[in-house]
Design a protein around this motif. Structure first.
Motif, PDB file in Angstrom:
ATOM      1  N   MET A   1       9.458   5.760  -8.852  1.00  0.00           N
ATOM      2  CA  MET A   1       9.303   5.757  -7.407  1.00  0.00           C
ATOM      3  C   MET A   1       7.867   5.982  -6.989  1.00  0.00           C
ATOM      4  SD  MET A   1      12.734   7.523  -5.832  1.00  0.00           S
ATOM      5  CE  MET A   1      11.731   8.801  -5.152  1.00  0.00           C
ATOM      6  N   ARG A   2       7.068   6.487  -7.892  1.00  0.00           N
ATOM      7  CA  ARG A   2       5.681   6.741  -7.538  1.00  0.00           C
ATOM      8  C   ARG A   2       4.807   5.503  -7.740  1.00  0.00           C
ATOM      9  NH1 ARG A   2       5.082  11.193 -11.223  1.00  0.00           N
ATOM     10  NH2 ARG A   2       6.917  12.420 -10.811  1.00  0.00           N
ATOM     11  N   SER A   3       5.394   4.426  -8.237  1.00  0.00           N
ATOM     12  CA  SER A   3       4.601   3.208  -8.449  1.00  0.00           C
ATOM     13  C   SER A   3       4.511   2.390  -7.173  1.00  0.00           C
ATOM     14  CB  SER A   3       5.244   2.339  -9.525  1.00  0.00           C
ATOM     15  OG  SER A   3       5.605   3.092 -10.635  1.00  0.00           O
ATOM     16  N   TYR A   4       3.662   1.385  -7.253  1.00  0.00           N
ATOM     17  CA  TYR A   4       3.496   0.471  -6.140  1.00  0.00           C
ATOM     18  C   TYR A   4       4.182  -0.859  -6.445  1.00  0.00           C
ATOM     19  CZ  TYR A   4       0.249   3.761  -4.139  1.00  0.00           C
ATOM     20  OH  TYR A   4      -0.291   4.892  -3.594  1.00  0.00           O
ATOM     21  N   PRO A   5       4.555  -1.587  -5.420  1.00  0.00           N
ATOM     22  CA  PRO A   5       5.338  -2.812  -5.644  1.00  0.00           C
ATOM     23  C   PRO A   5       4.737  -3.788  -6.639  1.00  0.00           C
ATOM     24  CG  PRO A   5       5.298  -2.315  -3.309  1.00  0.00           C
ATOM     25  CD  PRO A   5       4.403  -1.310  -3.974  1.00  0.00           C
ATOM     26  N   HIS A   6       3.440  -3.947  -6.626  1.00  0.00           N
ATOM     27  CA  HIS A   6       2.878  -4.977  -7.498  1.00  0.00           C
ATOM     28  C   HIS A   6       2.978  -4.618  -8.974  1.00  0.00           C
ATOM     29  CE1 HIS A   6      -0.646  -2.280  -6.958  1.00  0.00           C
ATOM     30  NE2 HIS A   6      -0.822  -2.563  -8.227  1.00  0.00           N
TER      31      HIS A   6
ATOM     32  N   LEU B   1       0.793  -1.221   0.000  1.00  0.00           N
ATOM     33  CA  LEU B   1       0.000   0.000   0.000  1.00  0.00           C
ATOM     34  C   LEU B   1       0.831   1.281   0.000  1.00  0.00           C
ATOM     35  CD1 LEU B   1      -2.711  -1.061   2.581  1.00  0.00           C
ATOM     36  CD2 LEU B   1      -2.835  -1.152   0.100  1.00  0.00           C
ATOM     37  N   MET B   2       2.142   1.121  -0.031  1.00  0.00           N
ATOM     38  CA  MET B   2       2.997   2.308   0.009  1.00  0.00           C
ATOM     39  C   MET B   2       3.752   2.399  -1.299  1.00  0.00           C
ATOM     40  SD  MET B   2       5.723   3.115   2.945  1.00  0.00           S
ATOM     41  CE  MET B   2       5.110   2.901   4.571  1.00  0.00           C
ATOM     42  N   THR B   3       3.967   3.613  -1.773  1.00  0.00           N
ATOM     43  CA  THR B   3       4.735   3.714  -3.007  1.00  0.00           C
ATOM     44  C   THR B   3       6.165   3.269  -2.749  1.00  0.00           C
ATOM     45  OG1 THR B   3       5.438   5.972  -2.573  1.00  0.00           O
ATOM     46  CG2 THR B   3       3.436   5.694  -3.895  1.00  0.00           C
ATOM     47  N   VAL B   4       6.790   2.865  -3.832  1.00  0.00           N
ATOM     48  CA  VAL B   4       8.152   2.361  -3.758  1.00  0.00           C
ATOM     49  C   VAL B   4       9.085   3.437  -3.207  1.00  0.00           C
ATOM     50  CG1 VAL B   4      10.029   1.956  -5.365  1.00  0.00           C
ATOM     51  CG2 VAL B   4       8.001   0.525  -5.425  1.00  0.00           C
ATOM     52  N   GLY B   5       8.905   4.658  -3.662  1.00  0.00           N
ATOM     53  CA  GLY B   5       9.752   5.760  -3.210  1.00  0.00           C
ATOM     54  C   GLY B   5       9.659   5.962  -1.709  1.00  0.00           C
TER      55      GLY B   5
END
Lengths: 308, 328, 272
Positions: free
Chosen positions: B150-155, B109-113
């Motif tokens: 960095m604004r993407s999510y892990p999945h 639920l957290m962005t990668v960055g």
């Protein structure tokens, strides 16, 4: 794998490989050599088991050792709790304590019959959701949804009105309205088991559909029921009590707890003991069986007990 | 050993016990020692049940339910039994750790960055500065257009990319030691190669010390300067990496290397019979004795100490180097 | 004996577009051969195997066994197919029913396919099979959970062998195993192929493992076979770029080979 999972896997392949192959190790390897951690018993656990044992004991031998609880002794009517009558007497002069003990058999037996009844029914119907053509399985699923939406208490009242109120009719009504929850629960689990790798492995082995269900799906789906039963029995006793209280279940002069509370309504202001003790019996039984269900659940899934 | 005096990480006489439900304990790690010098890359090799992961995790105190005795010194500071403050200071700052499965290490639920920036923010850094550092680190790991990604999510990332994210999280705090616990297991061959190359490059450019835990002997060659082999909770051999492959001293190490399928010859794979002893029934003598073709009565009776081997490392075997192998 | 021709299967993804998990795949597994299929995740190898095992239907193309279309088999012919073509899966824990004992697991195939066998005969054969895969028959009343990963995989192999198949389809059977256990299982499979004539279709992403077992190797990428060659040809002169990439990704150990006196030969282990 469900269609969604497959599509995801396939699309992942097309755009960007996920890059993972073997399943990641879920737990550090030293956990494998440990026997499964069993939860230590708390004082509440022990109290729960003791109370449940007492209730079952009352149901088993109560009627055998109790003095006569059905004939009236108007001379002794409405006596408060004392050494001679631990819970006092009711308006018919009957000893309330012994009536509560004797009533345990009625409530508990009815509870068990109802729970087993609707569980079996639920199991059969849930099994239908994994056999047969797609449209059939859909139909059964919708049927279960329909059953879930049905109001059970109201239906029971209706049945009582139609067939005449008695403990037996209450049982029938609760069985007929109780199966959907079990069916829904089992449906979910069976579906998961049917798509699990070892069932697929058995299919690949050439195992027939029947044998698949009997030897593979059922043994791995049913354990959830044992745990559910404990809590359910408690709940059912409560519902039965409620039905008898409104006059749709057991009728006086039955020692069923709900019926006892019902007949003590009119005198509750000056003879509180006649209504309190049977009511307390219902509450304690429901709570004890509910806790027993929790206890059984935690024993088989120790991980869920972290919060305790 | 002068190496130990200037070592960044020194583990000495480490023993780790796990509690059992009946109150007894089982010894998972039975007297292990190793050292990592600044900038050195050490591979800790062993199969499942060898205790390698438990050892690595104990450095950062990740399993509080285990009883750890012995000494783990990082830069002179004792970590065994250290208070939470000391451990917190070391984690994420001096020592970074990367685990096996990148997906489960990331918060969906957290962005990668934000996740990469987290260790810095936990130390009080402002968000903008932390994100800038995160971006730099990702760039260093070969991620193009890091700011946007960095604004993407892990999945939304592939396995190789996720591994880079997790690596960035470990490196953003500029640690001096990186512990990588099975980072290539469960990855496809090509991604494995990429990750290993990445680790090698980053370690070289930062002068980072690396403790690399793996059961895959094959990946050790590219990254490691030295290897430590563990078996049944004990160290059985340490060697410079060249000697590890070319002149392995311990019979287990030889068996391990001979069991790996190769592209350059067709000899029958050596399959050591049986399996490692369970921790509960670890033998008094050499733990490898009942799988070893050379075992003697001494081997079964006495646990072999770790002694300097003919090849410049150490080996725990009563028979090396006399009976086994050529004279050096 | 198994012939896959032009196998294609699409999956519908979000929106109207579809993804081809398999796109015109051709494959042959002759009797007694050891055929390798190399593919990374997302290559479609799982889908191919599932179609082969009739757990799924392809959209087009065919799979035939001795000329008969697998998708159309019914009744006795289908049972025969299931007997002839057995599978060993990747995760041994997940593929064994946790509530059955080893004996029940190994027996099941016999009960399903050879009804004439008496319980006594079955038990004897269970013991025989357990020994053949290197397990102690005395443990046959234990459940899978009390065995290690490598042992469980051997139980799975014993179970597959119980029905005397002609082909053993192996889906990454050693990927989750430690190196020394992996070697045990690989040697077992190699022996069964070379000594007992059991055909193998071995699916894996590890090239070195595939090379050890297989005579002919196909490389699968995103639903298409990009190369097919005999083992030696594939490694000495790979044609496809992808194949070259895969080979390059295998850690290079050529210069890290143990000197002659520093290696264990098979006679120096206790292996029987």
């Amino acid at each position: 794998m469900s269609l969604i999972e497959r599509a995801r896997a396939a699309s992942a392949g097309a755009d960007m490989p996920t890059g993972t192959t073997a399943p990641a190790q879920a737990a550090p390897s030293w956990r494998i050599s440990r026997p499964r951690r069993t939860r230590k018993s708390t004082p509440l656990d022990i109290a729960t088991v003791v109370v449940v044992a007492l209730i079952v004991l009352a149901a088993a031998i109560g009627p055998l050792i109790a003095p006569d609880v059905h004939s009236s002794h108007i001379a002794d009517a409405l006596l408060p709790p004392s050494a001679g009558h631990w819970f006092g007497t009711d308006q018919q002069g009957r000893d309330v304590f012994w009536r509560v003990v004797v009533g345990a058999r009625e409530s508990l037996t009815a509870g068990v019959i109802i729970v087993i009844g609707y569980s079996l029914l639920g199991l059969v119907i849930a099994s239908l959701t994994i056999v047969g053509p797609r449209w059939f399985r859909e139909l059964v699923t919708r049927f279960i949804d329909l059953g879930l939406a049905f109001p059970s208490l109201v239906f029971a009242l209706g049945v009582a009105a139609a067939l005449g109120p008695s403990l037996a009719t209450a049982c029938v009504a609760l069985i007929v309205t109780g199966w959907p929850l079990t069916a829904r629960l089992l449906q979910g689990i069976m579906k998961e088991v049917v798509t699990s790798p070892f069932v697929e492995g058995a299919r690949v082995l050439g195992v027939s559909r029947t044998r698949l269900i009997v030897r593979h799906v059922l043994p791995n789906s049913l354990p959830v029921l044992w745990v559910k039963w404990a809590g359910d029995i408690g709940n059912t006793v409560l519902v039965l009590g409620a039905l008898s209280f409104v006059g749709a279940g057991a009728q006086p002069p039955s020692a069923e707890w709900g019926a006892m509370v019902s007949s003590a309504q009119s005198i509750v202001s000056h003879a509180w003991w006649a209504a309190l003790f049977p009511g307390l019996a219902i509450a304690v039984t429901t709570a004890a069986f509910g806790l027993l269900g929790d206890l059984l659940h935690l024993r088989s899934n120790p991980a869920d007990g972290k919060g305790r | 050993m002068t190496m130990a005096e200037q070592a960044l990480l020194t583990i000495d006489g480490l023993a780790i016990d796990a509690p059992r439900p009946d109150g007894s304990t089982v010894r998972l790690v039975d007297g292990v020692g190793l050292a990592v010098a600044p900038g050195e890359r050490v591979a800790l090799v062993g199969e499942s049940g060898s205790g390698k992961s438990v050892t690595a995790r104990a450095i950062l105190g990740l399993d509080p339910e285990l009883t750890v005795t012995g000494s783990i010194r990082f830069d002179g500071r004792e970590l065994v039994g250290a208070d939470r403050k000391t451990l917190a200071a070391v984690r994420g700052r001096d020592i970074g750790m990367v685990f096996q499965d990148p997906l489960s290490a990331l918060d969906p639920l957290m962005t990668v960055g934000d996740q990469i920036a987290q260790p810095l923010r936990a130390r009080g850094m402002r968000r903008s500065a932390a994100l800038a550092a995160a971006e730099r680190t990702l760039g260093e790991l070969g991620v193009a257009d890091a700011r946007r990604r960095m604004r993407s999510y892990p999945h939304e990332f592939s396995g190789g990319m996720r591994q880079r994210v997790v690596l960035a999280m470990a490196l953003v705090g500029e640690p001096r030691l990186l512990i990588a616990d099975e980072p290539t297991t469960a990855l496809d061959v090509r991604v494995q190669a990429q990750v290993m190359q990445l680790l090698t490059d980053v370690a070289a450019s930062r002068g980072l010390a690396v403790l690399f835990i793996t059961h895959d002997v094959g990946v050790v060659g590219d990254l490691a300067d030295r290897t430590v082999v563990m078996y049944s909770g004990r160290t059985v051999e340490t060697a410079p990496v060249g000697d590890f492959f070319r002149r392995p001293a311990h019979p287990y190490t030889r068996g391990l290397l001979a069991a790996v399928p190769r592209l350059d010859h067709d000899d029958r794979l050596v399959s050591l019979p049986g399996a490692p002893p369970r921790p509960e029934s670890r033998p008094v003598g050499c733990a490898f004795a009942d799988r070893c073709a050379f075992a003697t009565a001494v081997c079964r009776a006495e646990r072999p100490p770790l002694r300097p081997s003919a090849t410049g490392g150490e080996v725990a075997c009563h028979l090396a180097p006399e009976t086994i192998g050529a004279a050096s | 004996m198994i012939e896959v021709t032009g196998l294609t299967k699409h999956f519908r993804t979000r929106g109207a577009s579809s993804v081809a998990a398999l796109d015109g795949v051709d494959l042959r597994v002759p009797d007694g051969a050891a055929v390798g299929l190399v593919g990374e995740s997302g290559s479609g190898k799982s889908t191919l195997l599932r179609c082969l095992m009739r757990l799924e239907q392809a959209d087009s193309g065919s799979i035939t066994v001795d000329g008969a279309d697998v998708a159309r088999l019914r009744g006795r012919a289908l049972a025969g197919y299931r007997r002839d073509v057995q599978t060993v899966f990747q995760d041994p824990m997940a593929s064994l029913n946790p509530r059955m004992t080893v004996r029940q697991l190994v027996e099941e195939g016999m009960i399903v396919h050879r009804r004439r066998m008496s319980a006594q005969r079955r038990l004897a054969r269970v013991d025989e099979l357990l020994e053949r895969v290197g397990l102690d028959p005395a443990h046959r009343d234990r459940r899978p959970a009390s065995f290690s990963g490598g042992q469980r995989q051997r139980i799975a192999i014993a179970r597959a062998l119980a029905v005397e198949p002609r082909v053993l389809v192996c889906d990454e059977p050693v990927a989750a195993l430690d190196v020394s256990i992996q070697a045990q299982v690989l040697n077992l499979l190699a022996d069964m192929n070379r000594n007992d004539g059991l055909a193998l279709l071995f699916v894996a992403h590890d090239l070195a493992v595939v090379r050890y077992l297989c005579d002919e190797i196909s490389v699968l990428r995103q639903g298409r076979i990009v190369e097919r060659a005999t083992r030696d040809a594939l490694f000495t002169s790979p044609q496809a770029d992808y194949t070259r990439e895969l080979i390059a990704a295998v850690p290079d150990q050529a210069e890290l080979r143990p000197a002659a006196d520093y290696t264990l030969t098979p006679t120096e282990t206790l292996e029987v």
